[in-house]
Write a protein that holds these residues in place. Structure first.
Motif, PDB file in Angstrom:
ATOM      1  N   ALA A   3       0.838  -1.208   0.000  1.00  0.00           N
ATOM      2  CA  ALA A   3       0.000   0.000   0.000  1.00  0.00           C
ATOM      3  C   ALA A   3       0.867   1.250   0.000  1.00  0.00           C
ATOM      4  O   ALA A   3       0.489   2.274  -0.573  1.00  0.00           O
ATOM      5  CB  ALA A   3      -0.920  -0.009   1.215  1.00  0.00           C
ATOM      6  N   GLN A   4       2.039   1.154   0.628  1.00  0.00           N
ATOM      7  CA  GLN A   4       2.945   2.302   0.658  1.00  0.00           C
ATOM      8  C   GLN A   4       3.442   2.629  -0.752  1.00  0.00           C
ATOM      9  O   GLN A   4       3.496   3.797  -1.133  1.00  0.00           O
ATOM     10  CB  GLN A   4       4.129   2.015   1.578  1.00  0.00           C
ATOM     11  N   GLU A   5       3.763   1.607  -1.533  1.00  0.00           N
ATOM     12  CA  GLU A   5       4.204   1.846  -2.902  1.00  0.00           C
ATOM     13  C   GLU A   5       3.067   2.434  -3.741  1.00  0.00           C
ATOM     14  O   GLU A   5       3.289   3.316  -4.570  1.00  0.00           O
ATOM     15  CB  GLU A   5       4.717   0.545  -3.523  1.00  0.00           C
ATOM     16  N   ALA A   6       1.854   1.963  -3.525  1.00  0.00           N
ATOM     17  CA  ALA A   6       0.698   2.518  -4.240  1.00  0.00           C
ATOM     18  C   ALA A   6       0.501   3.985  -3.864  1.00  0.00           C
ATOM     19  O   ALA A   6       0.184   4.814  -4.721  1.00  0.00           O
ATOM     20  CB  ALA A   6      -0.550   1.706  -3.925  1.00  0.00           C
ATOM     21  N   LYS A   7       0.712   4.312  -2.588  1.00  0.00           N
ATOM     22  CA  LYS A   7       0.584   5.709  -2.149  1.00  0.00           C
ATOM     23  C   LYS A   7       1.661   6.580  -2.793  1.00  0.00           C
ATOM     24  O   LYS A   7       1.384   7.693  -3.245  1.00  0.00           O
ATOM     25  CB  LYS A   7       0.678   5.801  -0.630  1.00  0.00           C
ATOM     26  N   ILE A   8       2.878   6.067  -2.878  1.00  0.00           N
ATOM     27  CA  ILE A   8       3.966   6.827  -3.498  1.00  0.00           C
ATOM     28  C   ILE A   8       3.643   7.089  -4.965  1.00  0.00           C
ATOM     29  O   ILE A   8       3.803   8.212  -5.453  1.00  0.00           O
ATOM     30  CB  ILE A   8       5.304   6.074  -3.344  1.00  0.00           C
ATOM     31  N   LEU A   9       3.183   6.052  -5.671  1.00  0.00           N
ATOM     32  CA  LEU A   9       2.807   6.238  -7.078  1.00  0.00           C
ATOM     33  C   LEU A   9       1.690   7.267  -7.215  1.00  0.00           C
ATOM     34  O   LEU A   9       1.730   8.134  -8.085  1.00  0.00           O
ATOM     35  CB  LEU A   9       2.363   4.907  -7.687  1.00  0.00           C
ATOM     36  N   GLY A  10       0.684   7.151  -6.349  1.00  0.00           N
ATOM     37  CA  GLY A  10      -0.425   8.099  -6.401  1.00  0.00           C
ATOM     38  C   GLY A  10       0.025   9.522  -6.122  1.00  0.00           C
ATOM     39  O   GLY A  10      -0.359  10.454  -6.823  1.00  0.00           O
ATOM     40  N   ASP A  11       0.866   9.687  -5.107  1.00  0.00           N
ATOM     41  CA  ASP A  11       1.360  11.034  -4.765  1.00  0.00           C
ATOM     42  C   ASP A  11       2.211  11.601  -5.892  1.00  0.00           C
ATOM     43  O   ASP A  11       2.140  12.789  -6.200  1.00  0.00           O
ATOM     44  CB  ASP A  11       2.175  10.998  -3.471  1.00  0.00           C
TER      45      ASP A  11
END
Length: 191
Positions: A3-11
């Motif tokens: 989920a952290q990687e998904a958040k980084i991509l989203g940000d």
């Protein structure tokens, strides 16, 4: 993908993306020559760019979600391959591939299954197969719609009919209206 990687991509990909975040309508109209800044077509172009940008942002959101989903599937596949390698003879194992798989999965070697642990892995495998089937069905539906659109467009081209434009007008009428606006702007460049 966590989920952290998904958040980084989203940000990184989505946060600065909306058109209004980095260019206002005023900034956009300032790009045009003074004589054309009050033309209503400038606002139409800005709205259309904003709509297209929002559409692209939504596609990126879907791609990030698909990547997260795909990464879960990849982890399951790596775990399955690891189990197969664990059962293989030592002479045929590639130590570098084993090390990479262990690093990617974040787990060491698993103990043999018991009656209690096998149920979870079977459920996980079923979910993985169902996800793959759903993905293939979605791809097939998209391909079918795309083919039907192309066939319809070719048929319209052959018969001389065209699909209605985005505004709902006949395309010929829309072209004439646009040409009249262009003619008016050219005839009266100050207004």
């Amino acid at each position: 993908m966590s989920a952290q990687e998904a958040k980084i991509l989203g940000d990184f990909l989505l946060a600065p993306a909306p058109l209004r975040d980095f260019m206002t309508l005023r900034d956009f109209t300032d790009i045009f020559p003074r004589a054309h800044r009050t033309n209503p077509a400038v606002q139409d172009i800005y709205r259309e760019l904003h709509r297209l940008r929002e559409k692209d942002i939504e596609l990126v959101r879907r791609d990030i979600a698909a990547e997260v989903k795909r990464s879960k599937q990849l982890r399951r596949e790596y775990a399955r391959e690891r189990r197969q390698l664990d059962d293989a003879t030592v002479a045929g194992l590639d130590p570098i591939a084993l090390w990479m798989e262990e690093e990617l999965s974040g787990e060491g070697r698993k103990k043999p299954h018991t009656l209690q642990t096998v149920h979870f892995d079977i459920e996980e495998a079923c979910q993985s197969l169902e996800a793959q089937i759903t993905e293939i069905e979605d791809e097939n539906r998209r391909a079918l719609v795309e083919v039907q659109d192309v066939v319809g467009a070719l048929s319209d081209l052959r018969t001389g009919r065209f699909a209605p434009s985005a505004s709902g007008e006949d395309i010929g009428e829309e072209v004439l209206a646009t040409l009249k606006r262009l003619e008016a702007v050219c005839a009266n460049p100050a207004g």
